[in-house]
Enzyme design. Sequence first.
Site, PDB file in Angstrom:
ATOM      1  N   CYS A 160      -1.265  36.804  23.745  1.00  0.00           N
ATOM      2  CA  CYS A 160      -0.793  36.461  22.402  1.00  0.00           C
ATOM      3  C   CYS A 160      -0.257  35.038  22.459  1.00  0.00           C
ATOM      4  CB  CYS A 160       0.304  37.417  21.933  1.00  0.00           C
ATOM      5  SG  CYS A 160       1.102  36.838  20.408  1.00  0.00           S
ATOM      6  N   LYS A 218      14.163  58.853  26.505  1.00  0.00           N
ATOM      7  CA  LYS A 218      14.742  57.779  27.301  1.00  0.00           C
ATOM      8  C   LYS A 218      15.541  56.852  26.375  1.00  0.00           C
ATOM      9  CE  LYS A 218      13.729  54.609  30.975  1.00  0.00           C
ATOM     10  NZ  LYS A 218      13.439  53.191  30.843  1.00  0.00           N
ATOM     11  N   CYS A 272      -1.020  42.202  18.993  1.00  0.00           N
ATOM     12  CA  CYS A 272       0.249  41.931  19.654  1.00  0.00           C
ATOM     13  C   CYS A 272       1.331  42.854  19.071  1.00  0.00           C
ATOM     14  CB  CYS A 272       0.661  40.474  19.443  1.00  0.00           C
ATOM     15  SG  CYS A 272       2.380  40.199  19.880  1.00  0.00           S
ATOM     16  N   HIS A 332      21.818  52.504  33.043  1.00  0.00           N
ATOM     17  CA  HIS A 332      22.153  51.572  34.128  1.00  0.00           C
ATOM     18  C   HIS A 332      23.382  52.077  34.892  1.00  0.00           C
ATOM     19  CE1 HIS A 332      20.612  48.592  30.924  1.00  0.00           C
ATOM     20  NE2 HIS A 332      19.627  48.756  31.784  1.00  0.00           N
ATOM     21  N   CYS A 339       3.436  34.663  21.477  1.00  0.00           N
ATOM     22  CA  CYS A 339       4.355  35.139  22.530  1.00  0.00           C
ATOM     23  C   CYS A 339       4.203  34.326  23.797  1.00  0.00           C
ATOM     24  CB  CYS A 339       4.050  36.573  22.934  1.00  0.00           C
ATOM     25  SG  CYS A 339       4.405  37.798  21.707  1.00  0.00           S
ATOM     26  N   HIS A 369       3.859  40.373  17.097  1.00  0.00           N
ATOM     27  CA  HIS A 369       3.375  39.590  15.965  1.00  0.00           C
ATOM     28  C   HIS A 369       2.294  40.290  15.142  1.00  0.00           C
ATOM     29  CE1 HIS A 369       5.205  36.685  18.768  1.00  0.00           C
ATOM     30  NE2 HIS A 369       5.670  36.157  17.643  1.00  0.00           N
ATOM     31  N   HIS A 390      23.809  50.003  29.566  1.00  0.00           N
ATOM     32  CA  HIS A 390      23.959  51.306  28.909  1.00  0.00           C
ATOM     33  C   HIS A 390      24.148  52.389  29.971  1.00  0.00           C
ATOM     34  CE1 HIS A 390      19.842  52.379  29.905  1.00  0.00           C
ATOM     35  NE2 HIS A 390      19.373  51.307  29.282  1.00  0.00           N
ATOM     36  N   LYS A 407      16.233  50.296  23.313  1.00  0.00           N
ATOM     37  CA  LYS A 407      16.758  49.453  22.239  1.00  0.00           C
ATOM     38  C   LYS A 407      16.198  49.872  20.893  1.00  0.00           C
ATOM     39  CE  LYS A 407      17.918  44.839  23.798  1.00  0.00           C
ATOM     40  NZ  LYS A 407      17.358  43.545  24.103  1.00  0.00           N
TER      41      LYS A 407
HETATM   42  N1  MSP Z   1      14.789  44.111  36.540  1.00  0.00           N
HETATM   43  C1  MSP Z   1      14.058  45.284  36.828  1.00  0.00           C
HETATM   44  C2  MSP Z   1      14.355  45.819  38.203  1.00  0.00           C
HETATM   45  C3  MSP Z   1      14.153  44.876  39.329  1.00  0.00           C
HETATM   46  S1  MSP Z   1      14.691  45.542  40.845  1.00  0.00           S
HETATM   47  C4  MSP Z   1      14.110  44.483  41.988  1.00  0.00           C
HETATM   48  C5  MSP Z   1      14.401  46.375  35.805  1.00  0.00           C
HETATM   49  N2  MSP Z   1      15.579  46.250  35.193  1.00  0.00           N
HETATM   50  S2  MSP Z   1      16.171  47.285  34.122  1.00  0.00           S
HETATM   51  O1  MSP Z   1      17.323  46.613  33.561  1.00  0.00           O
HETATM   52  O2  MSP Z   1      15.184  47.718  33.219  1.00  0.00           O
HETATM   53  O3  MSP Z   1      16.757  48.457  34.955  1.00  0.00           O
HETATM   54  C6  MSP Z   1      15.962  49.500  35.413  1.00  0.00           C
HETATM   55  C7  MSP Z   1      16.809  50.516  36.127  1.00  0.00           C
HETATM   56  O4  MSP Z   1      17.907  50.933  35.298  1.00  0.00           O
HETATM   57  C8  MSP Z   1      16.079  51.806  36.422  1.00  0.00           C
HETATM   58  O5  MSP Z   1      15.286  51.753  37.574  1.00  0.00           O
HETATM   59  C9  MSP Z   1      17.232  52.764  36.583  1.00  0.00           C
HETATM   60  O6  MSP Z   1      17.841  52.545  37.827  1.00  0.00           O
HETATM   61  C10 MSP Z   1      18.181  52.304  35.489  1.00  0.00           C
HETATM   62  N3  MSP Z   1      17.934  53.010  34.232  1.00  0.00           N
HETATM   63  C11 MSP Z   1      17.631  52.447  33.036  1.00  0.00           C
HETATM   64  N4  MSP Z   1      17.538  53.440  32.102  1.00  0.00           N
HETATM   65  C12 MSP Z   1      17.786  54.616  32.675  1.00  0.00           C
HETATM   66  C13 MSP Z   1      17.897  55.936  32.214  1.00  0.00           C
HETATM   67  N5  MSP Z   1      17.725  56.271  30.970  1.00  0.00           N
HETATM   68  N6  MSP Z   1      18.216  56.888  33.125  1.00  0.00           N
HETATM   69  C14 MSP Z   1      18.430  56.599  34.431  1.00  0.00           C
HETATM   70  N7  MSP Z   1      18.328  55.359  34.884  1.00  0.00           N
HETATM   71  C15 MSP Z   1      17.987  54.363  34.058  1.00  0.00           C
HETATM   72  O7  MSP Z   1      13.624  47.291  35.661  1.00  0.00           O
END
Ligand code: MSP
Length: 505
Positions: free
Chosen positions: A130, A298, A147, A25, A133, A150, A22, A301
């Site tokens: 849980c 933020k 949980c 990311h 889970c 569940h 999204h 999902k």
């Molecule tokens: N897999 C772990 C990270 C491991 S790194 C060794 C994780 N993944 S995540 O898919 O949840 O991605 C998190 C990262 O996505 C955040 O740290 C940020 O860089 C980015 N973001 C996710 N949502 C975001 C926003 N709404 N705004 C800005 N960045 C965001 O955590």
Amino acid sequence: MGRDARSFYLTTPIYYVNDAPHVGHAYTTVTADAIARYHRLAGFDTHFLTGTDEHGLKVQRAAEANGVTPQLWADQTVERFREAWRILDVSYDDFIRTTEPRHYHAVQELLRKVHENGHIRLDTYEGLYCVACEAYYSDAAAQGADCPIHGRPLEMVKEQNYFFALSRFQDQLLQWYESHPDFVQPQSKRNEALGFIRHGLEDFSISRTSLSWGVPIPWDAGHVTYVWFDALTNYITAAGYASDLAAFGRLWPVAHHMIGKDILRFHCVYWPAMLMAAGLEPPSKIYVHGYLLVGGEKMSKTKLNQISPADLVADLGVDAVRYYLLRGQPFGPDGDFSYEAIEERYNADLANGLGNLLSRVLTLVDRKCGGLAPGSGPGSRLANVAAQACADTMAGWESFQPSRALAATWDLVGATNAMLEDRQPWHLPPGEEIESVLGDALEALRVIAILVWPAMPAGAEQIWQRLALPGSPASAVLPRDAAWGSYPGGAKLARATPLFPRRTG
Ligand code: MSP
């Protein structure tokens, strides 16, 4: 890192493969991409890493629900990330997946080393669990003691886990922070990390017996590594840890991590301690940015407020999306994402600013110079503006502040448009004066094409081609090629459709 180190290693977080990419990311990845591109322009031997986090219970569950193996599930879902980064012109040098053999190897080597050094011990983990889970719930979920999936009461369960002795590293971490004042940026995030460390550190569990989808603990195959020990290690796996000593020696000392604030504690506290425990240096720097919020919240999902980068690009074009992500908010604090804001930025800076500048110059060359480009002359008033814009743009990228870098580039866009308004070439007859005005404007556009390339590689290429310049802005070197006065002139230029047509409502 000094400028003469000439190597630059930049990483994004590795994203959970289960989630669809999204705009949040995309925000991290595009920002990192632009910074990597800038370093290439500035002559650094640049290594830019992104990838996916593929182990754990969620992936295991999703695979089961879809009737496939976790590996197959990961193989399918990872494509969504590769596709998003392709659409967004993300130029990673390496894409790491935690399910790759190279990563298993590095995780096991790191675990072995930390274990050998006496910083891993077996202990009892006690927590609310849980059964449905097969997962522990701490903090928030534990407060309600049901949980969250569940709805049934959580049970207090004990399990043997390996623990990493984080608590031993408090002093070493504090010393590291003290002797490396720029380790975590911006300062507000550094203070947050220091706050965690000063507050006191607890050992944390790094293995599970109830989980099978992960890297086995090398000396005890009944356990798999749990989440962070696995995920964080990706940064050294990809740098060549335990496989390519020369690469590791070159890349690891210049490692720069870019992360969102949600994973600050893991990167700024756990990770340097884990590395110290293995006798390795922490990374060079960690840059922490805020959230991109939708309507003040933020993206998640459950709230169904995730925006797909592919949809945005289909609607607005890749340059508009990248430009907005980079220019729309300063790096560090939270920013609000809105469609209206993208359109406003697009119209002001791209359609009316840069796009209009290019169109009017090409139209004037066509009308007043028979389509033949005048060359740039010495002594233009714009030369100083261009030199300043170049220096400020470089300083902005170097300090990981894309919005400042782009504001500086747009000083030159604005000054060139203002120069045209002032000299009114449309009222001038063909001849020397108009040629000097247009030659300067073309030269300014050449410099702008180089300076915007990190942010908008596609748009920069387009400008380059329309100016009939040979090669590509990608092969320019900063600051050398932004020096005033090298637009050759003499080429046949064509009027063309606007690069950034104005958007209405
Ligand atoms: N897999 C772990 C990270 C491991 S790194 C060794 C994780 N993944 S995540 O898919 O949840 O991605 C998190 C990262 O996505 C955040 O740290 C940020 O860089 C980015 N973001 C996710 N949502 C975001 C926003 N709404 N705004 C800005 N960045 C965001 O955590």
